[in-house]
Design an enzyme around this catalytic site. Structure first.
Site, short mmCIF file in Angstrom:
data_model
loop_
_atom_site.label_atom_id
_atom_site.label_comp_id
_atom_site.label_asym_id
_atom_site.label_seq_id
_atom_site.Cartn_x
_atom_site.Cartn_y
_atom_site.Cartn_z
N ASP A 15 22.47 -1.66 -10.28
CA ASP A 15 23.50 -0.97 -11.07
C ASP A 15 23.14 0.47 -11.40
O ASP A 15 23.55 1.00 -12.44
CB ASP A 15 23.79 -1.73 -12.38
CG ASP A 15 24.26 -3.15 -12.10
OD1 ASP A 15 24.87 -3.37 -11.04
OD2 ASP A 15 24.00 -4.03 -12.94
N LYS B 265 24.59 3.26 -7.23
CA LYS B 265 24.47 3.40 -5.77
C LYS B 265 25.84 3.57 -5.12
O LYS B 265 26.03 4.39 -4.23
CB LYS B 265 23.81 2.14 -5.16
CG LYS B 265 22.41 1.87 -5.65
CD LYS B 265 21.88 0.57 -5.12
CE LYS B 265 22.58 -0.66 -5.65
NZ LYS B 265 22.43 -0.93 -7.07
N GLY C 96 27.75 -5.43 -7.10
CA GLY C 96 29.03 -4.90 -7.58
C GLY C 96 28.89 -3.40 -7.59
O GLY C 96 28.16 -2.84 -8.42
N HIS C 97 29.51 -2.73 -6.63
CA HIS C 97 29.36 -1.28 -6.49
C HIS C 97 30.68 -0.61 -6.86
O HIS C 97 31.72 -0.91 -6.29
CB HIS C 97 28.94 -0.92 -5.06
CG HIS C 97 27.58 -1.46 -4.69
ND1 HIS C 97 27.02 -1.32 -3.46
CD2 HIS C 97 26.67 -2.15 -5.43
CE1 HIS C 97 25.82 -1.90 -3.45
NE2 HIS C 97 25.60 -2.41 -4.64
N GLN D 205 21.46 -4.23 -5.05
CA GLN D 205 20.43 -4.54 -6.05
C GLN D 205 19.48 -3.34 -6.21
O GLN D 205 19.90 -2.22 -6.00
CB GLN D 205 19.65 -5.82 -5.67
CG GLN D 205 20.44 -7.11 -5.82
CD GLN D 205 21.37 -7.39 -4.67
OE1 GLN D 205 20.95 -7.44 -3.53
NE2 GLN D 205 22.63 -7.59 -4.97
#
Ligand code: GDP
Ligand code: IMO
Ligand code: MG
Length: 419
Positions: free
Chosen positions: A13, A16, A40-41, A217
């Site tokens: 988080d 990225k 989750g991007h 990650q």
């Protein structure tokens, strides 16, 4: 600079997604090499928020191809839902490795039941079935995307394979039928996109195309080099690119490591610089630190130099992308953990064992703050960071939107337009 890799340097988080989005405008292919729907991007295009879990960020750019590498584990329902949110024309630019593994309902059920069984010793996983899917891969009993397009596999072989696998597992009898149906849906919708992506990358490399590898990650969640066992089940670091794509990391010119100007973690496990109480609440609120995948409140703390040095080494890092700098606007100084005290001794490395990491006391220094963040006001802080790690800052993110990004070093055509 031709091929770039973007990795997270902390526990995920870091921002990225936003950095990959910005750099994607100048590349031909964006490649995910590990993880799955645990990621989750997020990117904001204007005020429109977009969160992707499986799909590489580059898919949002017209003409950019997106590859889901063999190192990923892919959850059919999640992938199909995501695919439904992109334009039909973008599907032609999406390529799924025939060697990527499939996350099936028994994996998700196992993830959940193991977390419940751990009695206070939870990992705090995202409950997306990631660990059990990688476990089946290592045990050589997984289902790969390439299997789904082999004639007769889904109808004839899969039910038997799953019946053997689920024998004795605490899963409902419906998981086999559900798995067969999900696999069918993936085959029917995306079968034509399942291919040997190692060959695809080799051919496109030979044709002179540019690649961007998008880590999910973060390094401190790396299965080998993270805070084991409080880690994910893949290799998010730069070193994961080789096994996760079949593309030689020797060909990658630049590794950008993303870190916030502070630090966060979701899930359990040691976090030496973690804040408690009022400071914790106020930093979480200022940074809006809630998970993009699970919505869980993120644990927050200050930047941690021993942890960053560990990540610099692991990734053979070339430069930092500093994110969420706006969150600390207006502070005269910014606390940074520059070392630890362990059993009365001062140490500057990142201990391997979580029992040591949970006992360390951070040694905190105050670093220069900024009034309003920009490429000039960040300088004293960036210089301190470079002094402490040997690595320069190349990208500064000053807000959540695409256009709130400053390149401190030219990315040689990579960023066609920072919009
Ligand atoms: P990722 O998993 O590394 O892609 O990061 P996430 O998307 O899970 O979380 C990062 C969050 O920070 C998202 O909500 C982003 O919109 C937001 N974000 C990224 N960069 C910045 C920034 O520079 N400033 C602010 N305020 N928010 C940012
Ligand atoms: P992105 O790509 C933050 C964490 C989980 C848990 C541990 C293991 O958005 O940065 P898993 O479900 O992978 O078995 O969970 O890893 N985790 C993440 N934390 N961001 C992520 O992805 C994460 N993916 C997994 O919270 O501690
Ligand atoms: Mg995230």
């Amino acid at each position: 600079m031709r091929h770039i890799c973007v990795v997270g340097l902390n526990w995920g988080d870091e921002g990225k997604g936003k950095i990959v989005d910005v750099l994607s405008s100048g590349v031909d292919v964006v490649v995910r090499y590990q993880g799955g729907a645990n990621a989750g991007h997020t990117v904001y295009i204007g005020d429109v928020k977009k969160v992707l879990h499986h799909l590489p960020m580059g898919i949002l750019h017209e003409g950019v191809a997106a590859v889901l590498g063999n190192g990923m584990v892919i959850e059919p329902r999640g992938l199909l839902e995501e695919v439904a949110t992109i334009p039909e024309s973008a599907i032609e630019r999406l390529f799924l490795s025939d060697r990527a593994h499939v996350v099936l309902p028994h994996h998700t059920a196992l993830d959940r039941s193991r977390e419940e069984d751990r009695n206070g010793k939870k990992i705090g996983t995202t409950l997306r079935g990631i660990g059990p899917a990688y476990q089946d891969k290592s045990a050589r009993r997984g289902v790969r995307l390439g299997d789904l397009v082999r004639p007769g596999f889904i109808e004839d072989k899969l039910p038997k394979k799953l019946a053997e696998r689920c024998d004795g597992l605490d899963v409902t009898s419906g998981v086999i039928e559900e798995s067969v149906e999900l696999c069918r849906q993936v085959r029917d919708r995306l079968g034509a996109q399942i291919t040997d992506t190692q060959v695809l990358l080799a051919d496109r490399h030979a044709a002179g195309e540019r690649f961007l590898f998008e880590g999910a990650q973060g390094c401190l969640l790396d299965l080998d080099f993270g805070t084991y066992p409080f880690v994910t089940s893949s290799s998010p670091s730069f070193l994961g690119v080789g096994p996760g794509t079949g593309f030689s990391p020797r060909k990658i010119d630049h590794v950008v490591g993303v870190t916030k100007v502070y630090c966060t973690r979701v899930g359990e496990g040691p976090f030496p610089s973690e804040l408690r109480g009022e400071e914790e609440e106020s930093l979480r609120a200022a940074g809006n630190e809630y998970g993009a995948t699970t919505g869980r409140p993120r644990r927050v703390g200050w930047l941690d130099i021993p942890a960053l040095r560990h990540a610099v080494l692991l990734n053979d890092l070339d430069s930092f992308a500093l994110t969420k700098a706006d969150v600390l606007d207006g502070r005269d100084t910014i606390p940074v953990t520059v070392g630890y005290r362990l059993d009365g001794r001062e140490i500057h490395h990142f201990p391997t064992h979580v029992d040591d990491l949970s006992r360390v006391e951070p040694i905190v220094e105050e670093w220069p703050g900024w009034g309003t963040i920009d490429e000039h006001t960040v300088r004293p802080f960036a210089d301190k960071l470079e002094e402490a790690t040997g690595i320069p800052v190349s990208i500064l993110s000053t807000g959540k939107r695409r256009d709130e990004t400053v390149l401190l070093t030219p990315f040689d055509g990579y960023v066609g337009a920072v919009r």
